[in-house]
Each structure stands twice: as structure tokens, then as C-alpha cells.
Write an enzyme that holds these catalytic residues in place. Structure first.
Site, mmCIF file in Angstrom:
data_model
loop_
_atom_site.group_PDB
_atom_site.id
_atom_site.type_symbol
_atom_site.label_atom_id
_atom_site.label_comp_id
_atom_site.label_asym_id
_atom_site.label_seq_id
_atom_site.Cartn_x
_atom_site.Cartn_y
_atom_site.Cartn_z
ATOM 1 N N SER A 135 0.948 -1.196 -0.104
ATOM 2 C CA SER A 135 -0.002 -0.097 0.034
ATOM 3 C C SER A 135 0.855 1.123 0.042
ATOM 4 O O SER A 135 1.866 1.315 -0.770
ATOM 5 C CB SER A 135 -0.796 -0.106 1.256
ATOM 6 O OG SER A 135 -1.843 1.197 1.160
ATOM 7 N N TYR A 150 -5.107 7.969 -6.160
ATOM 8 C CA TYR A 150 -4.170 7.017 -5.797
ATOM 9 C C TYR A 150 -4.329 6.719 -4.308
ATOM 10 O O TYR A 150 -4.256 5.550 -3.826
ATOM 11 C CB TYR A 150 -2.760 7.826 -5.826
ATOM 12 C CG TYR A 150 -1.613 6.892 -5.232
ATOM 13 C CD1 TYR A 150 -1.117 5.725 -6.107
ATOM 14 C CD2 TYR A 150 -1.021 6.996 -4.116
ATOM 15 C CE1 TYR A 150 -0.106 4.873 -5.479
ATOM 16 C CE2 TYR A 150 -0.023 6.392 -3.605
ATOM 17 C CZ TYR A 150 0.623 5.119 -4.282
ATOM 18 O OH TYR A 150 1.249 4.312 -3.793
ATOM 19 N N LYS A 154 -5.400 2.891 -2.558
ATOM 20 C CA LYS A 154 -4.602 2.404 -1.577
ATOM 21 C C LYS A 154 -5.567 2.151 -0.224
ATOM 22 O O LYS A 154 -5.518 1.127 0.443
ATOM 23 C CB LYS A 154 -3.527 3.126 -1.194
ATOM 24 C CG LYS A 154 -2.535 3.225 -2.109
ATOM 25 C CD LYS A 154 -1.987 1.747 -2.554
ATOM 26 C CE LYS A 154 -0.823 1.826 -3.772
ATOM 27 N NZ LYS A 154 -0.603 0.386 -4.072
#
Length: 279
Positions: A135, A150, A154
Site C-alpha cells: 500500500s 491514488y 490504497k
């Protein structure tokens, strides 16, 4: 014995993935590694009797399924899985197109899901194994302007990893979420970091952050990726590896900032927000 352990690593032609593969081979493990271009892997790693390079598109489930089958056919099993394939995307949520965000999720979220779906039957059958989902501190603390997509990928990866840990525990399969801070890999370079096709001029602070990441931070990150990989290898050997593995002092600092902020919000609204049950 290390020689009997088989690792399956995605996104292995550069960055964390490549460093991990090289260390694993040096230590006598058998390694199946994926990349979108097989030759890139061969060029980066070289020839090795315990190395199986696999051309795989993690966003394509059939491609992933075939690579898992090829790994089991070559090495007999899989013991450790590393979902490392992924890429960064800078752009405000208003700027980014549906296609740009969906592609980010296809690789960063649905890619690991494809892998999990096809490695779990192997791990479940042997009642052992470990899955590392790579992650980011941006998957725990999302306060980075321009990194919404993004961070969203994650956060999703961390949520599904927590559920996977609960689902896989009865079969002796462990899950580790690795959340690095800034490490000196090529993550911020042009080939690994996408930018919006249609930027909006009004977002000056986000552009400044983008330029800083591409020009000042890139190549000057404080984290040594070799040392980061050593921590992951230590977790693989641990009797009780952590579910949440933050990497780097900056990751620890940002994680604590998030936890403090959440506790502050909870405390300031607790009286009103908990008076919600039927009387």
C-alpha cells in the site's frame, strides 16, 4: 529451508519489486515474478535457475490466472505473495477523467484482487502462506492534495486486506499491509507517475505539489529501499507478522497525525454523535 519457499511477486521489473526479487534469489528462494514485459524482467534480473519471469497484466484476470498456474507448475506451490504492481496518479478529483481514475483502480485494486482470487486456493489448500499487499502511507492518511485517486486505491487495498486477513486466518494464511513513506525508488519518475490530461489552472497548490513531487522530492526521498525490503523479509519470517506494517519514520509520523486527528474529531463530537440510540 529458504530453498523450499516459493515467492510470487507482481510489478517486479523496477523499484521495490525488483529489489525484493534480487534479495530473495540471493537468499536461496524460488521466485516467480511478473511484469507487463517479460524481457524487461529478464534484463533486470538476469538468468537464474530459481527465477521464473512471467509476462502478466495484473488487470487482466486470465493473465493473472495463467501466471499463477505457471508458477505452481514450475515450483509446485506458492508460499508468499507480494502484490506490488501499481502506479501513482497526480491530479485533483475534479481534473481527472473517469477513464484515468478507473485505470488507476484497475491496476492498483482489481490487480491485487485478481491475484488474491487465484492464489488463495493454493494457500488455503496447504493451510499456510503469507500475502503482502504493498500500500502506501497514502492508504492510511489521505491528506495529500492531488493524490485523491491514488489514495483512494490504497485505502481500498487496505480495507480489503483487513477483511482478507479475517477470512484467511482460519486457514493459517497471514496478511500484511505494507505502507511505505517516501522511499528512493522510481515511483515519482515519469514512467511510474501519471498526470491529468486536462489540468485546471485554478488548482495552483496542487500543481505546486505535483511539481515538487516530480522535481524536488523525486530522487531525494529519505527512505532506503534496500532497508525497507529487509523489514518486509523480517516480517515474512516472524511468527506473528503485523497486519499493518508502516515503513519509514515519515510513515510513522503521518500515521500518528491521522490517528490524532481522528481521535480529536471523535472526542469533540462524541456527546452529540453517540446520543443516537432509541431511548
Amino acid at each position: 529451508m529458504a530453498q523450499q519457499k516459493v515467492w510470487y511477486v507482481t510489478g517486479a521489473s523496477q523499484g521495490f519489486g525488483l529489489i525484493l526479487v534480487k534479495k530473495l534469489l540471493e537468499q536461496g528462494y524460488k521466485v516467480a515474478a511478473t511484469s507487463r514485459k517479460k524481457q524487461t524482467l529478464v534484463d533486470a534480473v538476469g538468468q537464474h535457475e530459481h527465477f521464473l519471469p512471467l509476462q502478466t497484466d495484473v488487470a487482466d484476470e486470465q493473465s493473472v490466472q495463467q501466471s499463477v498456474r505457471d508458477t505452481v507448475a514450475a515450483f509446485g506451490t506458492i508460499d508468499a505473495v507480494v502484490n506490488n504492481a501499481g502506479y501513482g496518479l497526480i491530479g485533483t478529483l475534479e481534473e481527472l477523467s473517469d477513464a484515468e481514475v478507473r485505470n488507476n483502480f484497475n491496476v492498483n485494486v482489481f490487480g491485487p484482487l485478481n491475484v488474491i482470487r487465484h492464489v488463495m486456493p493454493v494457500l488455503r489448500a496447504q493451510r499456510s502462506g503469507i500475502i503482502f499487499n504493498i500500500s502506501s502511507i497514502g492508504g492510511f492518511n489521505g491528506a495529500f492534495p492531488g493524490f485523491g485517486s491514488y489514495c483512494g486505491t490504497k485505502f481500498a487495498l487496505e480495507g480489503l486486506s483487513e477483511s482478507l486477513a479475517a477470512e484467511a486466518a482460519p486457514f493459517g494464511v497471514k496478511v500484511v499491509i505494507v505502507s511505505p513513506g517516501y522511499f528512493r525508488t522510481n515511483f515519482l519518475s515519469a514512467g511510474s507517475l501519471a498526470v491529468p490530461a486536462n489540468p485546471i489552472a485554478d488548482y495552483t497548490s496542487t500543481r505546486e505539489s505535483q511539481i515538487a513531487h516530480q522535481q524536488q522530492i523525486n530522487g531525494a526521498q529519505p527512505g532506503d529501499p534496500e532497508k525497507g525490503i529487509d523489514v518486509i523479509l523480517a516480517a515474512a519470517q516472524a511468527e506473528q507478522p503485523p497486519l499493518h506494517l508502516f515503513l519509514g519514520p515519515d510513515a510513522y509520523q503521518l500515521a500518528r497525525q491521522k490517528m490524532t486527528a481522528v481521535e480529536g474529531d471523535m472526542h469533540s463530537w462524541q456527546h452529540l454523535a453517540t446520543a443516537t440510540n432509541f431511548n
